[in-house]
Write a protein that holds these residues in place. Structure first.
Motif, short mmCIF file in Angstrom:
data_model
loop_
_atom_site.label_atom_id
_atom_site.label_comp_id
_atom_site.label_asym_id
_atom_site.label_seq_id
_atom_site.Cartn_x
_atom_site.Cartn_y
_atom_site.Cartn_z
N PHE A 99 0.84 -1.19 0.00
CA PHE A 99 0.00 0.00 0.00
C PHE A 99 0.88 1.24 0.00
CE2 PHE A 99 0.29 1.48 4.45
CZ PHE A 99 0.81 0.36 5.07
N ASN A 100 0.27 2.37 -0.34
CA ASN A 100 1.01 3.62 -0.39
C ASN A 100 0.60 4.50 0.77
OD1 ASN A 100 2.81 3.68 -2.63
ND2 ASN A 100 0.98 3.48 -3.92
N LEU A 101 1.61 4.99 1.48
CA LEU A 101 1.32 6.02 2.46
C LEU A 101 1.46 7.33 1.70
CD1 LEU A 101 0.85 6.90 5.39
CD2 LEU A 101 3.32 7.05 5.64
N THR A 102 0.35 8.06 1.55
CA THR A 102 0.39 9.28 0.75
C THR A 102 0.18 10.49 1.65
OG1 THR A 102 -1.94 8.98 0.31
CG2 THR A 102 -0.41 8.22 -1.38
N GLY A 103 0.43 11.68 1.07
CA GLY A 103 0.16 12.91 1.80
C GLY A 103 1.26 13.32 2.76
N ILE A 104 2.48 12.76 2.56
CA ILE A 104 3.60 13.21 3.40
C ILE A 104 3.94 14.64 2.94
CG2 ILE A 104 6.01 12.81 4.04
CD1 ILE A 104 5.59 9.86 3.30
N PRO A 105 3.95 15.63 3.84
CA PRO A 105 4.26 17.00 3.40
C PRO A 105 5.69 17.08 2.87
CG PRO A 105 3.62 16.91 5.74
CD PRO A 105 3.71 15.51 5.27
N ALA A 106 5.91 18.02 1.93
CA ALA A 106 7.23 18.13 1.30
C ALA A 106 8.30 18.42 2.34
CB ALA A 106 7.20 19.24 0.25
N MET A 107 9.32 17.57 2.37
CA MET A 107 10.44 17.75 3.30
C MET A 107 11.69 17.25 2.59
SD MET A 107 9.25 16.36 7.03
CE MET A 107 7.63 15.66 6.84
N PRO A 108 12.88 17.70 3.00
CA PRO A 108 14.09 17.16 2.40
C PRO A 108 14.19 15.66 2.69
CG PRO A 108 14.58 19.10 3.73
CD PRO A 108 13.15 18.74 4.00
N ALA A 109 14.89 14.95 1.79
CA ALA A 109 15.07 13.51 1.97
C ALA A 109 15.66 13.24 3.34
CB ALA A 109 15.99 12.97 0.89
N GLY A 110 15.19 12.23 3.98
CA GLY A 110 15.77 11.83 5.26
C GLY A 110 15.11 12.46 6.46
N LEU A 111 14.27 13.46 6.22
CA LEU A 111 13.66 14.15 7.35
C LEU A 111 12.36 13.50 7.84
CD1 LEU A 111 14.86 16.45 8.88
CD2 LEU A 111 13.31 18.03 7.69
N PRO A 112 11.48 13.05 6.92
CA PRO A 112 10.24 12.43 7.41
C PRO A 112 10.57 11.19 8.25
CG PRO A 112 10.07 12.87 5.06
CD PRO A 112 11.51 13.11 5.44
N LYS A 113 9.75 10.97 9.24
CA LYS A 113 9.92 9.77 10.06
C LYS A 113 8.68 8.92 9.88
CE LYS A 113 12.72 11.32 13.92
NZ LYS A 113 12.59 11.81 15.30
N VAL A 114 8.83 7.82 9.15
CA VAL A 114 7.67 6.97 8.91
C VAL A 114 7.79 5.74 9.80
CG1 VAL A 114 6.40 5.59 7.23
CG2 VAL A 114 7.37 7.80 6.57
N GLU A 115 6.86 5.62 10.72
CA GLU A 115 6.91 4.46 11.60
C GLU A 115 6.00 3.38 11.04
OE1 GLU A 115 7.96 4.09 15.68
OE2 GLU A 115 5.81 4.14 16.10
N VAL A 116 6.59 2.22 10.77
CA VAL A 116 5.80 1.09 10.27
C VAL A 116 5.61 0.12 11.44
CG1 VAL A 116 5.75 -0.86 8.67
CG2 VAL A 116 6.66 1.34 7.93
N THR A 117 4.35 -0.25 11.68
CA THR A 117 4.04 -1.15 12.79
C THR A 117 3.38 -2.42 12.27
OG1 THR A 117 3.56 0.85 14.02
CG2 THR A 117 3.01 -1.21 15.07
N PHE A 118 3.84 -3.54 12.76
CA PHE A 118 3.24 -4.83 12.45
C PHE A 118 2.55 -5.34 13.71
CE2 PHE A 118 5.55 -7.01 8.69
CZ PHE A 118 5.53 -5.82 7.98
N LEU A 119 1.29 -5.68 13.56
CA LEU A 119 0.56 -6.26 14.68
C LEU A 119 0.06 -7.63 14.25
CD1 LEU A 119 -0.50 -5.39 17.52
CD2 LEU A 119 -2.66 -4.96 16.39
N LEU A 120 0.62 -8.68 14.83
CA LEU A 120 0.21 -10.04 14.48
C LEU A 120 -0.67 -10.54 15.61
CD1 LEU A 120 0.63 -12.23 12.34
CD2 LEU A 120 2.62 -13.01 13.61
N ASP A 121 -1.96 -10.75 15.31
CA ASP A 121 -2.87 -11.09 16.41
C ASP A 121 -2.83 -12.58 16.75
OD1 ASP A 121 -4.57 -12.47 14.74
OD2 ASP A 121 -6.06 -10.87 14.60
#
Ligand code: ADP
Ligand code: MG
Length: 618
Positions: free
Chosen positions: A458-480
């Motif tokens: 899937f695509n995480l969209t709508g990240i505001p424009a920032m220089p490369a390396g600045l956004p912090k995208v936290e990916v979480t896996f929840l295995l029930d």
């Protein structure tokens, strides 16, 4: 049992809080619950006196469905419209089933894609989920008829090797049948629970669960300690079971009594032989000889002959036991208890072979074809809060992760992790102003995602424009606890987020899981060097990109000599990447770094001074 609750105004059954346990089997299914007075799990028995409902669905000309024993009759007279073994199709694509298509007498649809299989009956198409839901509906109806209350909550069991897709399909079938599926439990875990193994406070024990049903064989090795169940290894054969014993008798009788008959051309003789063979097999679990009649001919078989006929089947199951022990890095003498499951373990020769193999007394006092449902009922009782002695934990068979730069697999949940579990990691963008990030979820043990199995994207969209390396995208896996994976991604600076539940397109067989594990072992060395090369290349490319960007922006700030050495160094690095030489790439990257550092620092220094100019420092 408690009181009967009927709504007088409507005549309908009242909602109850009963949670039932269901064994949705390949051959037989049944429903069980814990008695409120004695706290004993019991299999629910209809007025026909039977607890087992054959997992067979027959469709009549109008599309009406009949389930269980009445449907089983049609296996002979109306095979195209009679569905058996629907469990084998759960979560599977036609590709998965192709090798076994001759097993089914009904029409399994091939649409040539990875899509899930469907079954064609007349002009209607049914998914395995729908077919299983017919069986579950029948079980629910029976339970309501017996208990006189509405039954809407259940625990359903699945084989330990069932993957996410197959578990999800089972859950969906429950939902379709009007059941709220509170938990999916592994069959061997349920069987151990039925025997009260793994209660809180018990010392750690290692248990083997030997499950020989109608058409499948499973061996599972579990450790139980203090209410925690862990599956150490599973093995088995998805096309080996009591049916093969029946077939062995059929072949023997054909040779002895009907040597010249054309069985293929005489379906009813073949079927009559099979029915008599199963009867003989069951009789021989108690007697030493069976005599019956097939097409007016007296047929007979001794226990001795039967034992000789089924020896190859027993040997195959013991081979699987050996493999399971090997996978669990154990020897037979390390097994503390052996639990017998499945109708076919009623055969004395099976019991003897298993007892001899493990050198242990067997847990076989409970009805082997009911024990899984009884355990599901115990689990239901735990969920209802009536039994706080146990906690159930399983493990995930394959690693789960996402794709990172260069097609590398980044594992978030390693294989054999106890579930439920949660894992998270932060990622960032590689390009300036990057507004989207593709999250691709993979399952497997290889270092490159191309060698693993893609579960979702899937695509995480709508990240505001920032220089490369600045956004912090936290990916979480929840295995029930049911082994179903939820993946979410959140950009922490802006808060944009997205979540998906992973319902893989099609399932993996246990052989495929094994193949994937094997491939990861045989390719481990190659994988490590590939990973090192990919990592070096990714780093080099980032270095090139930053340098080129810098040159464009601050070209005036460099001396002629600096410009010349930089472009030579860039070229050398490009060449090293093209040559796929990891050591050279690292060396050239360092060189480029050394060359650019002095002027980069110089420029940044003055840029900083520039920026500070005119600003008041408080
Ligand atoms: P599944 O788990 O595949 O749904 P079951 O555990 O109900 O299946 O086992 C069904 C098998 O058990 C059938 O092959 C049936 O013939 C066999 N079986 C049932 N009772 C006996 C018996 N008394 N002796 C031998 N085999 C039996
Ligand atoms: Mg079973």
């Amino acid at each position: 049992m408690g009181k009967i609750s009927i709504n007088i105004a409507t005549g309908s059954l009242l909602q109850s809080d009963i949670i039932v346990g269901i064994d949705l089997g390949t051959t037989n299914s049944l429903i069980a619950m814990v008695k409120s007075d004695t706290r004993e799990p019991i299999a629910l028995r209809e007025i026909d006196g039977l607890t087992l409902v054959p997992s067979v669905v027959h469709f009549d000309a109008d599309g009406g469905a009949e389930v269980g024993n009445p449907a089983k009759e049609y296996l002979i007279t109306d095979p195209e419209n009679t569905i058996y073994s629907a469990k084998r199709l759960m979560g599977k694509s036609y590709k998965d089933m192709y090798a076994h298509k001759d097993f089914f007498s009904y029409n399994v649809i091939d649409d040539g894609t990875d899509a899930l299989v469907k079954v064609q009956i007349g002009d209607k198409f049914y998914s395995p989920v729908e077919l299983s839901s017919f069986i579950l509906k029948e079980l629910k109806k029976r339970a309501e008829h017996i208990l006189k209350v509405n039954v809407s909550k259940a625990v359903i069991t699945v084989p330990a090797y069932f993957n996410d897709a197959q578990r999800q399909a089972t859950r969906d079938a429950g939902k379709l049948a009007g059941l709220d599926v509170l938990r999916i439990v592994n069959e061997p875990t349920a069987a151990s629970l039925a025997y009260g193994l793994g209660m809180k406070g018990h010392t750690e024990r290692t248990i083997a669960v030997y499950d020989l049903g109608g058409g499948t064989f499973d061996i599972s090795i579990l450790t139980l300690s203090d209410g925690i169940f862990e599956v150490l290894a599973t093995n088995g054969d998805t096309y080996l079971g009591g049916d093969d014993m029946d077939n062995a008798i059929v072949t023997y009788w054909k040779q002895t009594y009907f040597p010249t008959a054309d069985i293929a051309g005489n379906k009813s003789l073949g079927q009559e032989l099979r029915v008599a063979a199963e009867k003989a097999k069951k009789a021989l679990s108690a007697d030493s000889q069976f005599t019956g009649s097939v097409a007016g001919v007296e047929v007979t078989i001794t226990l001795e002959k039967f034992n000789e006929l089924i020896q190859p089947i027993l040997d195959k199951t013991l081979d699987c036991c050996k493999n399971a022990l090997k996978d669990a890095s154990l020897t037979a003498d390390k097994i503390d208890a052996v639990v017998m499951v499945g109708g076919s373990t009623r055969v004395p020769a099976v019991k003897n072979a298993v007892k001899a193999f493990f050198g242990r007394e067997l847990y076989d006092e409970l009805n082997p074809d009911e024990v899984v449902a009884l355990g599901a009922a115990v689990q239901a009782d735990i969920l209802a809060g009536n039994n706080t002695d146990m906690l159930l934990i399983d493990v995930t068979p394959l690693s789960l992760g996402i794709e990172t730069m260069g097609g590398l697999m980044d594992v978030l949940i390693p294989r054999n992790s106890k579930i439920p579990t949660k894992a998270g990691r932060q990622y960032t963008t590689s390009k300036d102003g990057q507004s989207g990030m593709r999250i691709s979820v993979f399952q497997g043990e290889r270092d490159l995602v191309q060698d693993n199995r893609k579960l979702a994207e899937f695509n995480l969209t709508g990240i505001p424009a920032m220089p490369a390396g600045l956004p912090k995208v936290e990916v979480t896996f929840l295995l029930d606890a049911d082994g179903i994976l939820k993946v979410s991604a959140k950009e922490l600076r802006s808060g944009v987020s997205q979540t998906i539940e992973v319902k893989p397109q099609y399932g993996l067989t246990d052989e495929q899981v094994e193949d994937m594990l094997l491939a990861s072992l045989t390719n481990a060395k190659a994988d490590i060097s590939t990973r090192a090369l990919v990592e070096a290349t990714t780093e080099a490319q980032q270095m090139i990109e930053t340098t080129e960007k810098f040159l464009k922006k601050y070209s005036g700030a460099l001396t002629e000599e600096e410009t010349a050495t930089t472009s030579a160094s860039l070229q050398a690095l490009h060449d090293a990447i093209a040559a796929k030489d990891k050591n050279l790439i690292q060396k050239r990257t360092e060189e480029l770094n050394d060359i650019s550092r002095p002027y980069a620092e110089r420029v940044m220094d003055s840029a900083l001074k520039e920026a500070m100019k005119g600003k008041k420092v408080i």
